[in-house]
Design a protein around this motif. Structure first.
Motif, PDB file in Angstrom:
ATOM      1  N   MET A  27       0.819  -1.211   0.000  1.00  0.00           N
ATOM      2  CA  MET A  27       0.000   0.000   0.000  1.00  0.00           C
ATOM      3  C   MET A  27       0.855   1.263   0.000  1.00  0.00           C
ATOM      4  O   MET A  27       0.368   2.348   0.315  1.00  0.00           O
ATOM      5  N   ALA A  28       2.118   1.136  -0.376  1.00  0.00           N
ATOM      6  CA  ALA A  28       3.020   2.284  -0.344  1.00  0.00           C
ATOM      7  C   ALA A  28       2.564   3.400  -1.270  1.00  0.00           C
ATOM      8  O   ALA A  28       2.719   4.585  -0.950  1.00  0.00           O
ATOM      9  N   SER A  29       1.994   3.057  -2.425  1.00  0.00           N
ATOM     10  CA  SER A  29       1.542   4.095  -3.347  1.00  0.00           C
ATOM     11  C   SER A  29       0.370   4.872  -2.767  1.00  0.00           C
ATOM     12  O   SER A  29       0.225   6.071  -3.007  1.00  0.00           O
ATOM     13  N   TYR A  30      -0.475   4.195  -1.979  1.00  0.00           N
ATOM     14  CA  TYR A  30      -1.585   4.881  -1.325  1.00  0.00           C
ATOM     15  C   TYR A  30      -1.047   5.886  -0.305  1.00  0.00           C
ATOM     16  O   TYR A  30      -1.516   7.022  -0.212  1.00  0.00           O
ATOM     17  N   ALA A  31      -0.063   5.435   0.489  1.00  0.00           N
ATOM     18  CA  ALA A  31       0.508   6.309   1.510  1.00  0.00           C
ATOM     19  C   ALA A  31       1.196   7.512   0.880  1.00  0.00           C
ATOM     20  O   ALA A  31       1.097   8.633   1.390  1.00  0.00           O
ATOM     21  N   ARG A  32       1.890   7.278  -0.214  1.00  0.00           N
ATOM     22  CA  ARG A  32       2.611   8.370  -0.872  1.00  0.00           C
ATOM     23  C   ARG A  32       1.661   9.500  -1.254  1.00  0.00           C
ATOM     24  O   ARG A  32       1.918  10.677  -0.956  1.00  0.00           O
ATOM     25  N   THR A  33       0.551   9.162  -1.913  1.00  0.00           N
ATOM     26  CA  THR A  33      -0.375  10.212  -2.337  1.00  0.00           C
ATOM     27  C   THR A  33      -1.124  10.820  -1.157  1.00  0.00           C
ATOM     28  O   THR A  33      -1.419  12.020  -1.149  1.00  0.00           O
ATOM     29  N   ALA A  34      -1.419  10.008  -0.146  1.00  0.00           N
ATOM     30  CA  ALA A  34      -2.091  10.547   1.039  1.00  0.00           C
ATOM     31  C   ALA A  34      -1.205  11.562   1.756  1.00  0.00           C
ATOM     32  O   ALA A  34      -1.680  12.609   2.223  1.00  0.00           O
ATOM     33  N   LEU A  35       0.094  11.272   1.850  1.00  0.00           N
ATOM     34  CA  LEU A  35       1.021  12.200   2.499  1.00  0.00           C
ATOM     35  C   LEU A  35       1.192  13.479   1.684  1.00  0.00           C
ATOM     36  O   LEU A  35       1.329  14.573   2.250  1.00  0.00           O
ATOM     37  N   GLN A  36       1.163  13.353   0.361  1.00  0.00           N
ATOM     38  CA  GLN A  36       1.200  14.550  -0.478  1.00  0.00           C
ATOM     39  C   GLN A  36      -0.019  15.428  -0.209  1.00  0.00           C
ATOM     40  O   GLN A  36       0.087  16.651  -0.076  1.00  0.00           O
ATOM     41  N   GLY A  37      -1.181  14.796  -0.106  1.00  0.00           N
ATOM     42  CA  GLY A  37      -2.401  15.547   0.188  1.00  0.00           C
ATOM     43  C   GLY A  37      -2.382  16.156   1.571  1.00  0.00           C
ATOM     44  O   GLY A  37      -2.815  17.300   1.768  1.00  0.00           O
ATOM     45  N   LEU A  38      -1.878  15.418   2.545  1.00  0.00           N
ATOM     46  CA  LEU A  38      -1.790  15.926   3.910  1.00  0.00           C
ATOM     47  C   LEU A  38      -0.933  17.189   3.972  1.00  0.00           C
ATOM     48  O   LEU A  38      -1.320  18.193   4.584  1.00  0.00           O
ATOM     49  N   ALA A  39       0.219  17.153   3.322  1.00  0.00           N
ATOM     50  CA  ALA A  39       1.104  18.322   3.325  1.00  0.00           C
ATOM     51  C   ALA A  39       0.443  19.521   2.666  1.00  0.00           C
ATOM     52  O   ALA A  39       0.529  20.654   3.169  1.00  0.00           O
ATOM     53  N   LEU A  40      -0.247  19.280   1.550  1.00  0.00           N
ATOM     54  CA  LEU A  40      -0.942  20.376   0.877  1.00  0.00           C
ATOM     55  C   LEU A  40      -2.107  20.892   1.719  1.00  0.00           C
ATOM     56  O   LEU A  40      -2.398  22.095   1.730  1.00  0.00           O
ATOM     57  N   GLY A  41      -2.776  19.997   2.428  1.00  0.00           N
ATOM     58  CA  GLY A  41      -3.880  20.415   3.291  1.00  0.00           C
ATOM     59  C   GLY A  41      -3.418  21.320   4.409  1.00  0.00           C
ATOM     60  O   GLY A  41      -4.077  22.317   4.744  1.00  0.00           O
ATOM     61  N   LEU A  42      -2.266  20.994   5.006  1.00  0.00           N
ATOM     62  CA  LEU A  42      -1.715  21.859   6.053  1.00  0.00           C
ATOM     63  C   LEU A  42      -1.344  23.228   5.482  1.00  0.00           C
ATOM     64  O   LEU A  42      -1.582  24.266   6.107  1.00  0.00           O
ATOM     65  N   LYS A  43      -0.792  23.215   4.274  1.00  0.00           N
ATOM     66  CA  LYS A  43      -0.415  24.469   3.624  1.00  0.00           C
ATOM     67  C   LYS A  43      -1.648  25.322   3.340  1.00  0.00           C
ATOM     68  O   LYS A  43      -1.667  26.534   3.620  1.00  0.00           O
ATOM     69  N   TYR A  44      -2.687  24.692   2.807  1.00  0.00           N
ATOM     70  CA  TYR A  44      -3.921  25.429   2.477  1.00  0.00           C
ATOM     71  C   TYR A  44      -4.581  25.976   3.743  1.00  0.00           C
ATOM     72  O   TYR A  44      -4.965  27.151   3.809  1.00  0.00           O
ATOM     73  N   ALA A  45      -4.720  25.119   4.747  1.00  0.00           N
ATOM     74  CA  ALA A  45      -5.471  25.494   5.945  1.00  0.00           C
ATOM     75  C   ALA A  45      -4.765  26.553   6.782  1.00  0.00           C
ATOM     76  O   ALA A  45      -5.416  27.279   7.539  1.00  0.00           O
ATOM     77  N   THR A  46      -3.436  26.641   6.659  1.00  0.00           N
ATOM     78  CA  THR A  46      -2.700  27.650   7.425  1.00  0.00           C
ATOM     79  C   THR A  46      -2.295  28.850   6.570  1.00  0.00           C
ATOM     80  O   THR A  46      -1.510  29.696   7.010  1.00  0.00           O
ATOM     81  N   GLY A  47      -2.793  28.906   5.353  1.00  0.00           N
ATOM     82  CA  GLY A  47      -2.426  30.003   4.465  1.00  0.00           C
ATOM     83  C   GLY A  47      -0.946  30.012   4.118  1.00  0.00           C
ATOM     84  O   GLY A  47      -0.377  31.067   3.825  1.00  0.00           O
ATOM     85  N   GLY A  48      -0.339  28.836   4.150  1.00  0.00           N
ATOM     86  CA  GLY A  48       1.077  28.717   3.804  1.00  0.00           C
ATOM     87  C   GLY A  48       2.040  28.960   4.950  1.00  0.00           C
ATOM     88  O   GLY A  48       3.249  28.783   4.797  1.00  0.00           O
ATOM     89  N   SER A  49       1.543  29.328   6.124  1.00  0.00           N
ATOM     90  CA  SER A  49       2.437  29.673   7.244  1.00  0.00           C
ATOM     91  C   SER A  49       2.927  28.460   8.015  1.00  0.00           C
ATOM     92  O   SER A  49       3.946  28.532   8.705  1.00  0.00           O
TER      93      SER A  49
END
Length: 383
Positions: A27-49
Motif C-alpha cells: 500500500m506504499a503508493s496509497y501512503a505516498r499520495t495521502a502524504l502529499q495531500g496531507l502536506a498540501l492540506g496543512l499548507k492550504y489550511a494555514t495560508g502557507g504559514s
C-alpha cells in the motif's frame, strides 16, 4: 524510518502531528499520495504559514509497513516521546484499529485519513477517533444501490480476506439486498494473492449478472487484468470501489465499462477548495491529486480547523468537543463529522471507466453525484 518535516525554530512549543503510514509494502503508493495531500492540506489550511496561533506545525511520519503490531508500537512511541500531540493515519485498516486503541489508551485525538473499515466508527468506535475519509458503508450506499437498480440482480463478490475486505463485503451485501439484489456467490482471497485464476473459474460457473470487486493494494491491477482475461467484462457487469490512478492507468482498456463507487475524482468537484488542490498538486507533483491525496488533504483541514478553534491547544479534551459535529468546506463540498460516531458525512460519486485514446487508458466519467445525506452510513452502537 522516522522522518521529520516542517520543523522551524520557534519561541513557542510546536504542535506535533504524528503520522502512521504504510510507506513500504503493498500500500506504499496509497501512503505516498495521502502524504502529499496531507502536506498540501496543512499548507492550504494555514495560508502557507504552517503555524496555528504562533505555534509551528511539526509533522512526524513513521512507516508501519502494513504491520498492525509495528503501527501500534510506532504510535505508542510517538506519543510517549512527545512527538505526537495529535495522531493521523493510517493507510491500512488493520493498522488503524491498533492505532485507535493507542489513541484511547494514551488520550490523543486520532484522525483517520485513509482506512475505511466501518468498525473504526462503528462497533469498535472510541471517542478519540475521528474519520474524514468515507467508510465502506458510504462506498456501498453510492455504488451498491446504483448496481442493484441498474446493472442486474444476480451478484458475485470478490474481496480480500482482511478486516477491510470483510467490512466492504458486508456493506455492499446489505445495500444490494435492500434493493432486491440476490447474492449468488462470493470469493475471499488472501490480501497478498498474485494469481486469481483458480478463483475466477467459480465466478464463471455461477453466471452472475454483476461482479462486485472490492480490493485494495498493488495487486488490484493483477485481479482486474485477470478478470478481463477471463472474459468477465464481456459476460457480465463489473462494479466496485474505484481504485487509484496508478492502477487504472496500468490497465489500459481492460477496465473499460467498469462502474465504480468513487470517493473522489479531481475533475468531478467544482468547488474553490478542489480547484486549489488540483492546481497546487499539479504544480508540486506533476500530476493531479488522486483519491488518497484528497483523503490526506481533508484530514489536514479538519485537524487545523479544530486546533485553531482550540487556540492551538492540542489536548484531546479541548479538541473532541470542537470536532464533534464540526462542518467544514473541503474538495467535495461540505464535510460534517457526525457527533454520534465521528464519521465524516460527505458527497460521493458513481462513475464509469471509459477508454480515452489520447491518454491510453480509461478515465472516470461521472454518472451521478450522491449527496452526503443519501450516502450517510447507519449509526452503529459501539460494543
Amino acid at each position: 524510518m522516522l522522518k521529520r518535516i516542517f520543523q522551524r525554530q520557534e519561541t513557542r512549543e510546536p504542535i506535533r502531528i504524528g503520522v502512521i503510514a504504510c510507506q513500504s509494502g503493498s500500500m506504499a503508493s496509497y501512503a505516498r499520495t495521502a502524504l502529499q495531500g496531507l502536506a498540501l492540506g496543512l499548507k492550504y489550511a494555514t495560508g502557507g504559514s504552517m503555524q496555528i496561533v504562533g505555534r509551528t506545525l511539526e509533522l512526524v511520519i513513521d512507516d508501519d509497513q502494513n504491520d498492525p503490531q509495528r503501527g501500534e508500537k510506532a504510535a505508542r512511541e510517538l506519543v510517549r516521546s512527545g512527538q505526537a500531540d495529535v495522531l493521523v493515519g493510517c493507510t491500512s485498516s488493520q493498522v488503524s484499529v491498533k492505532v485507535s486503541q493507542v489513541a484511547r489508551e494514551l488520550g490523543r485525538v486520532f484522525m483517520v485519513a485513509v482506512a475505511a473499515t466501518d468498525v473504526l466508527t462503528g462497533e469498535w468506535f472510541n471517542r478519540f477517533t475521528f474519520r474524514t475519509v468515507a467508510n465502506t458503508s458510504q462506498d456501498a450506499a453510492a455504488g451498491g444501490r446504483h448496481a442493484a437498480e441498474t446493472l442486474g440482480k444476480r451478484f458475485y463478490f470478490i474481496t480480500p480476506d482482511s478486516i477491510w475486505g470483510q467490512q466492504s463485503r458486508s456493506s455492499w451485501w446489505r445495500v444490494i439486498m435492500q434493493y432486491q439484489g440476490n447474492i449468488v456467490g462470493d470469493m475471499m482471497a488472501p490480501p497478498t494473492c498474485q494469481d486469481f485464476k483458480p478463483y475466477l473459474k467459480e465466478v464463471r460457473n455461477m453466471t452472475p449478472e454483476v461482479v462486485v470487486v472490492s480490493w485494495a493494494g498493488d495487486n488490484t491491477r493483477i485481479l482486474l487484468r485477470q478478470i478481463f482475461e477471463a472474459g468477465l467484462f464481456e459476460r457480465c457487469k463489473v462494479t466496485g470501489g474505484m481504485t487509484d490512478h496508478e492502477n487504472i492507468a496500468s490497465l489500459g482498456s481492460a477496465v473499460n465499462g467498469m462502474v465504480c463507487a468513487s470517493k473522489y475524482y479531481y475533475e468531478f468537484s467544482k468547488t474553490p477548495v478542489n480547484f486549489w488542490l488540483v492546481e497546487n498538486h499539479q504544480k508540486e507533483h506533476g500530476e493531479p491529486p488522486d483519491i488518497f491525496a484528497e483523503s490526506g488533504f481533508t484530514s489536514a483541514l479538519a485537524v487545523v480547523r479544530a486546533l485553531a478553534q482550540a487556540n492551538g491547544n492540542p489536548d484531546a479534551e479541548s479538541l473532541i468537543p470542537i470536532l464533534e459535529g464540526m462542518s467544514f468546506d473541503g474538495p467535495k463540498g461540505k464535510y460534517t463529522l457526525r457527533k454520534e460516531d465521528h464519521q465524516a458525512l460527505q458527497p460521493m460519486y458513481v462513475a464509469e471507466l471509459v477508454m480515452d485514446a489520447e491518454r491510453g487508458c480509461c478515465v472516470p466519467r461521472l454518472i451521478r453525484e450522491i449527496s452526503a445525506e443519501e450516502a450517510a452510513p447507519p449509526v452503529v452502537k459501539p460494543r
